[in-house]
Design a protein around this motif. Structure first.
Motif, PDB file in Angstrom:
ATOM      1  N   GLY A 260       0.812  -1.208   0.000  1.00  0.00           N
ATOM      2  CA  GLY A 260       0.000   0.000   0.000  1.00  0.00           C
ATOM      3  C   GLY A 260       0.849   1.263   0.000  1.00  0.00           C
ATOM      4  N   TYR A 261       2.040   1.192   0.568  1.00  0.00           N
ATOM      5  CA  TYR A 261       2.954   2.322   0.580  1.00  0.00           C
ATOM      6  C   TYR A 261       3.926   2.297  -0.605  1.00  0.00           C
ATOM      7  N   TYR A 262       4.311   1.107  -1.033  1.00  0.00           N
ATOM      8  CA  TYR A 262       5.311   0.963  -2.099  1.00  0.00           C
ATOM      9  C   TYR A 262       4.799  -0.029  -3.146  1.00  0.00           C
ATOM     10  N   PRO A 263       3.817   0.351  -3.934  1.00  0.00           N
ATOM     11  CA  PRO A 263       3.190  -0.588  -4.873  1.00  0.00           C
ATOM     12  C   PRO A 263       4.137  -1.089  -5.960  1.00  0.00           C
ATOM     13  N   GLU A 264       5.234  -0.366  -6.223  1.00  0.00           N
ATOM     14  CA  GLU A 264       6.145  -0.789  -7.289  1.00  0.00           C
ATOM     15  C   GLU A 264       7.183  -1.795  -6.803  1.00  0.00           C
ATOM     16  N   VAL A 265       7.284  -1.991  -5.485  1.00  0.00           N
ATOM     17  CA  VAL A 265       8.362  -2.821  -4.932  1.00  0.00           C
ATOM     18  C   VAL A 265       7.863  -4.251  -4.735  1.00  0.00           C
ATOM     19  N   PRO A 266       8.522  -5.244  -5.325  1.00  0.00           N
ATOM     20  CA  PRO A 266       8.090  -6.644  -5.148  1.00  0.00           C
ATOM     21  C   PRO A 266       8.238  -7.082  -3.691  1.00  0.00           C
ATOM     22  N   ILE A 267       7.292  -7.883  -3.219  1.00  0.00           N
ATOM     23  CA  ILE A 267       7.347  -8.416  -1.858  1.00  0.00           C
ATOM     24  C   ILE A 267       6.709  -9.804  -1.840  1.00  0.00           C
ATOM     25  N   GLY A 268       7.338 -10.721  -1.129  1.00  0.00           N
ATOM     26  CA  GLY A 268       6.801 -12.064  -0.970  1.00  0.00           C
ATOM     27  C   GLY A 268       6.245 -12.280   0.420  1.00  0.00           C
ATOM     28  N   VAL A 269       5.955 -13.527   0.745  1.00  0.00           N
ATOM     29  CA  VAL A 269       5.417 -13.887   2.053  1.00  0.00           C
ATOM     30  C   VAL A 269       6.335 -14.923   2.687  1.00  0.00           C
ATOM     31  N   LEU A 270       6.729 -14.687   3.933  1.00  0.00           N
ATOM     32  CA  LEU A 270       7.612 -15.594   4.658  1.00  0.00           C
ATOM     33  C   LEU A 270       7.075 -15.784   6.080  1.00  0.00           C
ATOM     34  N   PRO A 271       6.166 -16.745   6.296  1.00  0.00           N
ATOM     35  CA  PRO A 271       5.652 -16.997   7.649  1.00  0.00           C
ATOM     36  C   PRO A 271       6.752 -17.552   8.543  1.00  0.00           C
ATOM     37  N   TYR A 272       6.617 -17.301   9.832  1.00  0.00           N
ATOM     38  CA  TYR A 272       7.608 -17.813  10.776  1.00  0.00           C
ATOM     39  C   TYR A 272       7.155 -19.135  11.369  1.00  0.00           C
ATOM     40  N   GLY A 273       8.007 -19.707  12.185  1.00  0.00           N
ATOM     41  CA  GLY A 273       7.672 -20.903  12.949  1.00  0.00           C
ATOM     42  C   GLY A 273       8.156 -20.723  14.374  1.00  0.00           C
ATOM     43  N   ILE A 274       7.757 -21.614  15.244  1.00  0.00           N
ATOM     44  CA  ILE A 274       8.158 -21.528  16.651  1.00  0.00           C
ATOM     45  C   ILE A 274       8.566 -22.911  17.144  1.00  0.00           C
ATOM     46  N   PRO A 275       9.434 -22.969  18.155  1.00  0.00           N
ATOM     47  CA  PRO A 275       9.855 -24.272  18.701  1.00  0.00           C
ATOM     48  C   PRO A 275       8.681 -25.033  19.303  1.00  0.00           C
ATOM     49  N   ASP A 276       8.759 -26.329  19.224  1.00  0.00           N
ATOM     50  CA  ASP A 276       7.722 -27.195  19.790  1.00  0.00           C
ATOM     51  C   ASP A 276       8.062 -27.489  21.242  1.00  0.00           C
ATOM     52  N   THR A 277       7.378 -26.823  22.151  1.00  0.00           N
ATOM     53  CA  THR A 277       7.625 -27.017  23.589  1.00  0.00           C
ATOM     54  C   THR A 277       6.451 -27.682  24.289  1.00  0.00           C
ATOM     55  N   TRP A 278       5.530 -28.212  23.512  1.00  0.00           N
ATOM     56  CA  TRP A 278       4.341 -28.843  24.101  1.00  0.00           C
ATOM     57  C   TRP A 278       4.753 -30.094  24.868  1.00  0.00           C
ATOM     58  N   THR A 279       4.318 -30.178  26.097  1.00  0.00           N
ATOM     59  CA  THR A 279       4.652 -31.328  26.953  1.00  0.00           C
ATOM     60  C   THR A 279       3.470 -32.267  27.137  1.00  0.00           C
ATOM     61  N   HIS A 280       2.335 -31.955  26.541  1.00  0.00           N
ATOM     62  CA  HIS A 280       1.103 -32.742  26.695  1.00  0.00           C
ATOM     63  C   HIS A 280       0.554 -32.651  28.121  1.00  0.00           C
ATOM     64  N   GLU A 281       1.128 -31.758  28.913  1.00  0.00           N
ATOM     65  CA  GLU A 281       0.664 -31.624  30.301  1.00  0.00           C
ATOM     66  C   GLU A 281      -0.424 -30.564  30.384  1.00  0.00           C
ATOM     67  N   GLN A 282      -1.419 -30.843  31.183  1.00  0.00           N
ATOM     68  CA  GLN A 282      -2.482 -29.886  31.451  1.00  0.00           C
ATOM     69  C   GLN A 282      -2.605 -29.770  32.955  1.00  0.00           C
ATOM     70  N   ALA A 283      -2.318 -28.586  33.468  1.00  0.00           N
ATOM     71  CA  ALA A 283      -2.403 -28.404  34.917  1.00  0.00           C
ATOM     72  C   ALA A 283      -3.847 -28.540  35.379  1.00  0.00           C
ATOM     73  N   ARG A 284      -4.004 -28.977  36.591  1.00  0.00           N
ATOM     74  CA  ARG A 284      -5.355 -29.067  37.164  1.00  0.00           C
ATOM     75  C   ARG A 284      -5.844 -27.663  37.506  1.00  0.00           C
ATOM     76  N   HIS A 285      -6.811 -27.209  36.739  1.00  0.00           N
ATOM     77  CA  HIS A 285      -7.360 -25.876  36.970  1.00  0.00           C
ATOM     78  C   HIS A 285      -8.865 -25.993  36.782  1.00  0.00           C
ATOM     79  N   GLU A 286      -9.586 -26.010  37.854  1.00  0.00           N
ATOM     80  CA  GLU A 286     -11.021 -26.292  37.788  1.00  0.00           C
ATOM     81  C   GLU A 286     -11.792 -25.207  37.047  1.00  0.00           C
ATOM     82  N   ILE A 287     -11.286 -23.980  37.094  1.00  0.00           N
ATOM     83  CA  ILE A 287     -11.991 -22.865  36.457  1.00  0.00           C
ATOM     84  C   ILE A 287     -11.425 -22.645  35.065  1.00  0.00           C
ATOM     85  N   PRO A 288     -12.255 -22.629  34.019  1.00  0.00           N
ATOM     86  CA  PRO A 288     -11.755 -22.379  32.663  1.00  0.00           C
ATOM     87  C   PRO A 288     -11.044 -21.031  32.571  1.00  0.00           C
ATOM     88  N   VAL A 289      -9.944 -20.999  31.809  1.00  0.00           N
ATOM     89  CA  VAL A 289      -9.127 -19.795  31.691  1.00  0.00           C
ATOM     90  C   VAL A 289      -9.055 -19.354  30.228  1.00  0.00           C
TER      91      VAL A 289
END
Length: 471
Positions: A260-289
């Protein structure tokens, strides 16, 4: 030695005065300019003048001490002040520390792989900063020798970065570069410039080495970053200054904003990623958060989420749930309004800034991650939520929304107006028996698009493209 006038005596100056005074050296502050000088004629023992009184003052340079740099500078130019005698605050400080980063870089441990420098903006716990760190990790995993640099880094984040095995070198002049800084950067093989505020770095280095410019910013009216830094670095604000750059947005939204600011300038798309730190653990929390993660600001929509949650609270006849606000507070009008709402809403909990370690612990207790932004070019918090197999809610004006199917692997509402968020929260609440299944399907989105392996592959292809274009 220069005699300085500081234009601005408000919050901007007050927050930076200690650092400014420590950097003065032989320079002398002879007074202040302020359009409301008649209300306060003395600040910190120095006189305060109206801009119309400039002709009677002996000075060498005026330092703009405000975020309203365009209005201030234009006012001075109209009064006949030479542009050479006007400096932005960051520009003045950069000149004071020019040449202080002239470090020899380490020899690459694996010469068939390149030495990469990633230039970030001042590094805090924000999405743009964190993905720059993840980019360094993804490239290191592929054998590249990677260094991160920025003008400064939050102390807690510095410890996190060190623990991740990423090298950080402070370059205090950023986002400005002098000859010494350009010489230092020029020792690397490829440069990745993160975020639009580093426009001078990207444009001034493009003739020296291959440069990837990676953009994350939203557009007007949601963000003032483009107008502000286009004015601050007006010398580089043209398509001709960007020739030869490999430019990417973090999502189609980010790319569309740039175009929108530089219509003549070529630009692509490069999504990022993040490390997988999921431990499959769910803390006991009776109240939804429900959790919204990010510094308190109008763009992020914390106020709107609390207003929507209050509607749900009343509909559920005070059936217990909690809304966590995770991030820095703000003392502007919006921040004060959010703070008042937190006090009024019995379900609201302000958690403040959390380190990465504490954030990982918090995710185990969170059920629903909410991105209530007016616009978000991607949404780090939603991607983290998907990685942790949480239910995610986002507005349609976000990059992550295009990866989600409403009610299947997440939830999407039209925008962040309280009535739309309230409707989405109610739909999510009614789907509580399916939360685990929705979270698992959201996790599949992460595994397909946002792992570090996928991110590293995209980055490496961008590096190869930048090298081939430069050759």
């Amino acid at each position: 030695m220069e005699k300085l006038l500081l234009f601005g005596t408000g919050r901007f100056y007050q927050r930076r005065r200690e650092k400014l005074y420590a950097m003065l050296g032989q320079d002398e502050i002879v007074g202040f300019l302020d359009n409301r000088a008649e209300e306060k004629r003395i600040v910190d023992g120095r006189p305060v003048y109206l801009p119309g009184e400039l002709s009677g003052i002996s000075y060498d340079r005026i330092i703009l001490m405000s975020a309203s740099i365009r209005e201030m500078r234009e006012q001075l130019l109209q009064r006949g002040v030479s542009a050479a005698r006007i400096s932005f605050y960051e520009e003045y400080l950069a000149a004071k520390v020019a040449g202080t980063v002239a470090l020899p870089i380490r020899a690459a441990s694996c010469r068939e792989k390149k030495r990469i420098l990633i230039v970030a903006y001042a590094m805090n716990y924000d999405g743009g900063t964190i993905v720059a760190v993840y980019a360094a990790q993804a490239l290191q995993a592929r054998g590249y020798d990677v260094t991160l640099t920025a003008s400064a880094i939050h102390p807690d984040l510095a410890r996190d970065v060190q623990a991740m095995g990423v090298e950080f070198v402070a370059c205090p002049t950023l986002p400005y570069l002098g000859d010494k800084e350009r010489e230092w950067i020029g020792q690397y093989d490829i440069l990745i410039v993160n975020v639009f505020p580093n426009i001078q770095v990207a444009c001034s280095m493009r003739r020296i080495l291959p440069v990837i410019w990676w953009l994350h910013e939203a557009g007007e009216p949601y963000s003032a970053i483009y107008p502000h830094f286009r004015y601050q670095f007006s010398r580089y604000d043209s398509s001709t200054q960007m020739g030869g750059l490999q430019i990417f947005g973090v999502s189609p939204i980010a790319s569309r904003v740039f175009s929108g600011y530089y219509p003549e300038v070529p630009i692509g798309v490069l999504p990022y990623g993040i490390p997988d730190t999921w431990t499959h653990e769910q803390a006991r929390h009776e109240i939804p958060v429900f959790a919204i993660i990010g510094g308190i600001q109008a763009l992020k929509g914390q106020r709107e989420l609390l207003q929507a949650a209050r509607v749900l609270w009343r509909k559920l006849r005070r059936m217990p749930f909690e809304v966590w606000l995770i991030g820095s507070e703000s003392d502007n009008a919006y921040g004060r309004e959010v703070s008042d709402l937190v006090q009024q809403c019995p379900f609201a909990r302000f958690k403040g800034i959390l380190t990465r370690e504490k954030m990982e612990t918090a995710y185990r207790s969170i059920d629903v991650v909410v991105c209530a932004s007016q616009e978000e070019t991607m949404s780090m918090t939603c991607i983290e939520g998907l990685m942790h197999a949480k239910v995610c809610l986002t507005t349609r004006n976000t990059g992550i929304a295009s990866y989600l199917e409403d009610g299947v692997n997440g939830f999407v509402c039209e925008d962040n107006r309280p009535e739309h968020l309230a409707d989405a929260l109610e739909r999510i609440w009614k789907a509580r028996p399916q939360w685990d299944a929705i979270g698992r399907r959201g996790r599949m989105v992460y595994e397909e698009y946002f792992t570090m392996d996928a991110f590293g592959e995209r980055l490496e292809q961008a590096l190869l493209q930048a090298e081939s274009e430069k050759a």
